[in-house]
Design a protein around this motif. Structure first.
Motif: not given
Length: 299
Positions: A257-274
């Motif tokens: 959930i945390t990773l997916t929310v990070a992707r949704a909120v930022t609109g980018k993939l790098l934050p969830s990857f890090v």
């Protein structure tokens, strides 16, 4: 410049500028070779959006299938050798669990499975090389945020998340998982597991789940449903591995959930990857050291 022995001249100013030849006649301009794209109707746009969802879910299915089949193919030569030299008794469930080399090869087999999955993702995203891969999956930092700030925030989230995970598994415990048995089998399997957790799993899983599946579903169903579906798919493929420990399943679901929310909120993939990379990185270090420290820390 010269064209068919006739000099082309620019005459007039502003919008009145035009090309004429030296005799005062309008120059003949060759038609563009790039056709103007036809407008897409709303119904066609909706159908194309759903087609992207189908392709994304097809990639998810292939990733699961590859993860189930490729390690077995890698393991097959070793099993054939063992059966030929020892006998059929080596393929009983108890014998397989006790065979440390079999466990090692089963982990190593995940490496080609991840690479093949990444190749399938490339084909789906680029449509066979027609589109840029990294740009299409959103491999960038959020706008208005420097890379240093984004890495620090992502790292902080990962560490807080790992602290919560450690607290949940420590308080509620549970039975040994397949990961526990792997890291306890041998130093070779322990190192191979740590390598996979850090070097390949975050990249492949983020590309598939939040680089391909999330944007496809979000486009047709909205952010909330996309977060729920992607989080469920990601956590679901890990349930069997951790089926003996409900606390770990809760942790995996929270991570998803945390990773997916990070992707949704930022609109980018790098934050969830890090976030994923640092979370798994901490776990990888503890896995390697698990033979020398309290195993409760790496559950």
């Amino acid at each position: 410049r010269e064209r068919d022995d006739v000099r082309l001249l620019i005459v007039g100013d502003g919008p009145e500028r035009r090309l004429v030849d030296e005799r005062g006649e309008p120059a003949v301009i060759a038609p563009s070779v790039i056709p103007t794209p036809l407008p897409i109707s709303p119904s066609t746009a909706r159908w194309l959006a759903w087609l992207e969802v189908i392709k994304a879910l097809g990639l998810w299915f292939m990733s699961v299938l590859v993860l189930a089949v490729v390690p077995v193919l890698v393991l097959a030569p070793y099993l054939i050798y063992r059966v030929a030299t020892v006998g059929p008794s080596v393929v009983t469930p108890d014998a397989l669990k006790a065979d440390t080399m079999m466990l090692f090869y089963s982990v190593v087999g995940i490496i080609p499975a991840h690479l093949l999955t990444l190749y399938f993702a490339y084909l789906v995203v680029t449509e066979g090389g027609l589109r840029p891969f990294w740009k299409t999956v959103g491999w960038a930092w959020p706008k208005g945020t420097t890379p240093v700030t984004a890495v620090l925030l992502s790292g902080l989230i990962a560490l807080v998340l790992y602290g919560l995970a450690w607290g949940v598994t420590t308080l509620y415990g549970g039975g040994k998982t397949e990961l526990d048995m792997l890291i306890e089998s041998s130093i070779y399997t322990r190192v191979a597991t740590a390598f996979l957790a850090f070097a390949t799993a975050p990249l492949v899983e983020e590309v598939v789940y939040r680089g391909v599946i999330y944007p496809a579903i979000e486009k047709v169903m909205g952010m909330s449903i996309a977060i729920a579906v992607v989080s469920m798919l990601f956590a679901g493929v890990h349930v069997w591995q951790y089926r003996n420990n409900l606390a770990v399943i809760v942790v995996i679901t929270l991570l998803s959930i945390t990773l997916t929310v990070a992707r949704a909120v930022t609109g980018k993939l790098l934050p969830s990857f890090v976030i994923h990379l640092i979370f798994n990185g901490v776990q990888s270090v503890l896995i390697v050291l698990s033979g020398f420290i309290d195993k409760d820390l790496v559950k």
